[in-house]
Design a protein around this motif. Structure first.
Motif, mmCIF file in Angstrom:
data_model
loop_
_atom_site.group_PDB
_atom_site.id
_atom_site.type_symbol
_atom_site.label_atom_id
_atom_site.label_comp_id
_atom_site.label_asym_id
_atom_site.label_seq_id
_atom_site.Cartn_x
_atom_site.Cartn_y
_atom_site.Cartn_z
ATOM 1 N N UNK A 320 0.815 -1.220 0.000
ATOM 2 C CA UNK A 320 0.000 0.000 0.000
ATOM 3 C C UNK A 320 0.844 1.264 0.000
ATOM 4 N N UNK A 321 2.146 1.128 0.240
ATOM 5 C CA UNK A 321 2.958 2.334 0.262
ATOM 6 C C UNK A 321 3.998 2.309 -0.850
ATOM 7 N N UNK A 322 4.006 3.408 -1.600
ATOM 8 C CA UNK A 322 4.982 3.550 -2.671
ATOM 9 C C UNK A 322 5.993 4.581 -2.185
ATOM 10 N N UNK A 323 7.173 4.096 -1.836
ATOM 11 C CA UNK A 323 8.154 4.993 -1.189
ATOM 12 C C UNK A 323 9.372 5.214 -2.068
ATOM 13 N N UNK A 358 -5.644 2.715 -4.118
ATOM 14 C CA UNK A 358 -4.431 3.356 -4.632
ATOM 15 C C UNK A 358 -3.357 3.408 -3.550
ATOM 16 N N UNK A 359 -2.095 3.315 -3.955
ATOM 17 C CA UNK A 359 -1.038 3.366 -2.949
ATOM 18 C C UNK A 359 -0.836 4.768 -2.389
ATOM 19 N N UNK A 360 -0.305 4.811 -1.182
ATOM 20 C CA UNK A 360 0.077 6.084 -0.581
ATOM 21 C C UNK A 360 1.482 6.411 -1.066
ATOM 22 N N UNK A 373 1.338 11.623 0.162
ATOM 23 C CA UNK A 373 0.129 11.941 -0.588
ATOM 24 C C UNK A 373 -0.723 10.696 -0.777
ATOM 25 N N UNK A 374 -2.029 10.911 -0.797
ATOM 26 C CA UNK A 374 -2.929 9.799 -1.095
ATOM 27 C C UNK A 374 -3.926 10.217 -2.161
ATOM 28 N N UNK A 375 -4.616 9.251 -2.728
ATOM 29 C CA UNK A 375 -5.686 9.555 -3.681
ATOM 30 C C UNK A 375 -6.972 9.688 -2.884
ATOM 31 N N UNK A 432 -4.999 14.155 -1.303
ATOM 32 C CA UNK A 432 -4.524 15.048 -0.249
ATOM 33 C C UNK A 432 -3.022 14.831 -0.093
ATOM 34 N N UNK A 433 -2.323 15.934 0.171
ATOM 35 C CA UNK A 433 -0.885 15.801 0.325
ATOM 36 C C UNK A 433 -0.399 16.682 1.474
ATOM 37 N N UNK A 434 0.464 16.114 2.271
ATOM 38 C CA UNK A 434 1.121 16.894 3.327
ATOM 39 C C UNK A 434 2.585 16.987 2.940
#
Lengths: 442, 221
Positions: A320-323, A358-360, A373-375, A432-434
């Motif tokens: 779930x995480x795309x780093x 969608x991945x984070x 960021x996430x979708x 959303x993105x931080x």
């Protein structure tokens, strides 16, 4: 309420006005004294003149009876007379007068001694058993002019002295208040978390009690905050073992239950225990974030910390995480625990509120810009601003304490960096993105 | 596996002990570092579950001593301290994994299995032994594609052989792995379990070395 005034302005104007008034009073007093003295000198001159002229006039008049005198004393040269005189007998018959004499100035009959008319000061004297009278007149305008000129001479320096004293007073006040200004600036420039004592040294003694009171207040505030934070931290920490016990017991109980309803109840208890565990975790993180100490003494590479934290989520929710992290070190004074809490909260938020399909996206650039960021749905700008507040959650069905972004906010504030929230996420049409820069140097 | 659980919270200790016993491991549960030190001196463990805040000291000190003494037993830390720096300290002191309270018992089981696999040098949970396909992760055994049901004790015994491929294991070593301190063990217990395993998984799976012990016949991963 009275408008607030600057102490420096009040003192400068007040002192200058005071000094000016005193000066004016001094000038008036010395003017009066000078005028009095001048009058004495003028009177004496008047008297002297009369007494000097009288014997000459008597001689002149007596010799006139022998045919040699003149009624009007001739002017030696043409000049303006300050003093004019008139010699008369007791009946007012004019016997002799100076060449400029205006007879209307004198009374109908001669008088002795000093007296004033509307325009002149007159001195009268007599001779030859009060049969001959001389009166010498001096125009009062002359005296007034002398007094005015003397007064002007005393007043003129004021024109120069008032601005000089204003500047002098202003500078002196400013100089005496400079420590107070430094003190005020040091208070103003403090960060929100700085509760250290203010420096009392070099403050004027009048301000020492204020500084001491501020220090006492700060000390009380610090103690109160510390006890609040340590209470939060300790209670959250102490909650963990009993929570772990309760959770483990319920999980064991579940394996022994076969009846559907009992099993469901056990599951509900388990869920509430998990909620409680999450809340205590968040309170602990908030206490840590607000307790200051989000900066370390020496810079550390934060890349491995990021990878460790992301690794935890990778284990919980694989894929779930795309780093993406840089190959280089990203060294920062940001404390590694604070950084871990920050990352955990941003990633948890993204996982919780983002589209599950969608991945984070987690990106750390070599210059230290971290973005999570996430979708998902776009958050309205006003709602975006509200998100930073405690216990406020985006309109979502996801579980959460509403503390995540508040914790992040407390950390970035403590570290003195800016957190930017974007919706839609940069480079996307939604989500959303931080974003923040984690590199902090001294 | 023989597991040492060091945990002073009684309720939690009970639940954890029950859970890992059910997974087929023999658990010795102690509530202080003093007892833990005695235990590691007298028994060889396959895994230690270590709480950090104990009444007579800090778990990290125990772990450091253990590693300094050359003991390589895998250690999983169970703690209420969740800061990354605590975790780094723990891992630097020689821990193999780190679990923050409160945790799921199923996650604990999974971590125990994962650490045990890593410790054997084979992170792949699926191991093939002859016609057997053994999944160490979820405790499933397939024989020629058919599922075989094993009890917890039978499973623990099979796991002991798989974890020590080709090694001769004495009866007392096997007893150690199956039973915690104070358990009543019949003299022929191991023989009974060996014969049950042979019946379920094939009679030539485990070889008896007369007077010495037992050994797994073939092993490939």
């Amino acid at each position: 309420m009275k408008a607030r005034r600057s102490l420096q302005k009040t003192l400068s104007i007040g002192l200058t006005v005071g000094v000016t008034l005193l000066w004016l009073m001094g000038v008036t007093a010395s003017g009066l004294v000078a005028q009095h003295e001048m009058n004495e000198v003028f009177d004496s001159a008047l008297e002297e003149t009369a007494q000097r002229i009288l014997p000459l006039a008597v001689t002149d008049i007596l010799s006139r009876e022998s045919g040699a005198g003149q009624k009007r004393a001739p002017a030696m040269e043409d000049h303006e007379e300050y003093l004019t005189y008139l010699v008369r007998d007791a009946s007012g018959q004019i016997l002799l007068q100076s060449h400029d004499t205006d007879i209307s100035v004198f009374g109908a009959r001669p008088k002795k001694g000093f007296f004033d008319t509307a325009t002149h000061r007159i001195y009268g004297a007599s001779a030859v058993s009060d049969t001959l009278f001389i009166e010498v007149a001096e125009p009062l305008a002359h005296r007034r002019e002398a007094a005015f000129e003397a007064g002007l001479a005393l007043l003129l320096p004021l024109l120069f002295l008032i601005p000089v004293s204003l500047i002098g007073v202003w500078w002196a006040v400013r100089f005496s208040l400079r420590r107070v200004v430094v003190f005020r600036e040091s208070l103003e420039s403090r960060g929100s978390g700085d509760l250290s004592s203010v420096s009392v040294e070099q403050l004027p003694t009048e301000f020492e009690p204020i500084a001491a009171s501020i220090n006492r207040l700060l000390e009380r505030l610090r103690r109160a905050l510390e006890s609040e934070r340590s209470f939060t931290a300790n209670s959250a920490h102490e909650l963990r073992t009993p929570l772990a016990t309760a959770l483990a017991k319920v999980q064991r109980l579940k394996t022994e239950l076969s009846e559907e309803t009992s099993l469901q109840k056990a599951c509900e208890i388990e869920d509430s225990l998990r909620d409680l565990a999450r809340l205590s975790q968040k309170l602990l993180e908030l206490a840590k974030a607000e307790g200051g100490g989000v900066l370390s003494e020496k810079a550390q590479d934060l890349v491995p910390i990021l990878q460790t934290i992301i690794g935890d989520y990778e284990r919980l929710e694989p894929g779930r995480i795309d780093i993406q992290v840089p190959d280089t070190q990203v060294n920062s004074l940001l404390n590694q625990d604070a950084f871990a809490i920050l990352v955990r909260n941003l990633v948890e938020n993204a996982l919780k509120h983002g589209d599950t399909g969608a991945p984070v996206r987690v990106r750390l650039s070599a210059d230290g810009t971290l973005s999570v960021a996430n979708r998902g749905d776009i958050i309205a700008p006003d709602e975006l601003a509200l998100l930073r507040n405690r216990f406020v959650r985006s309109k979502t069905d996801a579980l959460g304490s509403g503390l995540g972004l508040a914790i992040v906010e407390a950390i970035v504030e403590g570290a003195g960096v800016q957190l930017a929230l974007h919706s839609p996420a940069q480079g996307q049409l939604d989500g959303f993105e931080a974003e923040l820069n984690i590199v902090i140097n001294r | 596996m023989r597991v040492l659980l060091v945990e002073d919270a009684t309720g939690l200790g009970e639940a954890v002990q029950e859970q890992i016993s059910e997974d087929g491991h023999a658990v010795d549960w102690v509530q202080s570092l003093g007892f833990a030190e005695t235990s590691v001196r007298t028994t060889t463990y396959d895994l230690v579950l270590l709480d950090l805040m104990l009444p007579d000291g800090h778990g990290i000190d125990f772990l450091r001593k253990l590693r300094q003494a050359g003991n390589a037993t895998p250690v999983i830390i169970l703690t209420a301290r969740d800061q990354v720096s605590d975790r780094i300290d723990g891992l630097n002191a020689g821990a193999d994994d780190y679990l923050v309270k409160p945790f799921d018992l199923t996650e604990l089981s999974a971590r125990i299995a994962a650490v045990a696999r890593r410790y054997r040098g084979n992170p792949n949970p699926v191991v093939c032994v002859g016609d057997l396909n053994v999944n160490l992760g979820d405790h499933k055994v397939l024989r020629n594609g058919h599922s075989v049901e094993l009890t917890a004790r039978e499973w623990a015994l099979l796991e002991a052989f798989i974890q020590h491929p080709g090694m001769l294991l004495s009866r007392s070593q096997l007893e150690d792995r199956l039973y915690e301190f104070g358990a009543e063990i019949e003299s022929n217990t191991i023989e009974v379990y060996i014969s049950r395993l042979r019946k379920k998984l094939g009679k030539d799976l485990i070889v008896t070395v007369r007077g010495m012990g037992y050994r797994l016949k073939t092993y490939e991963s």
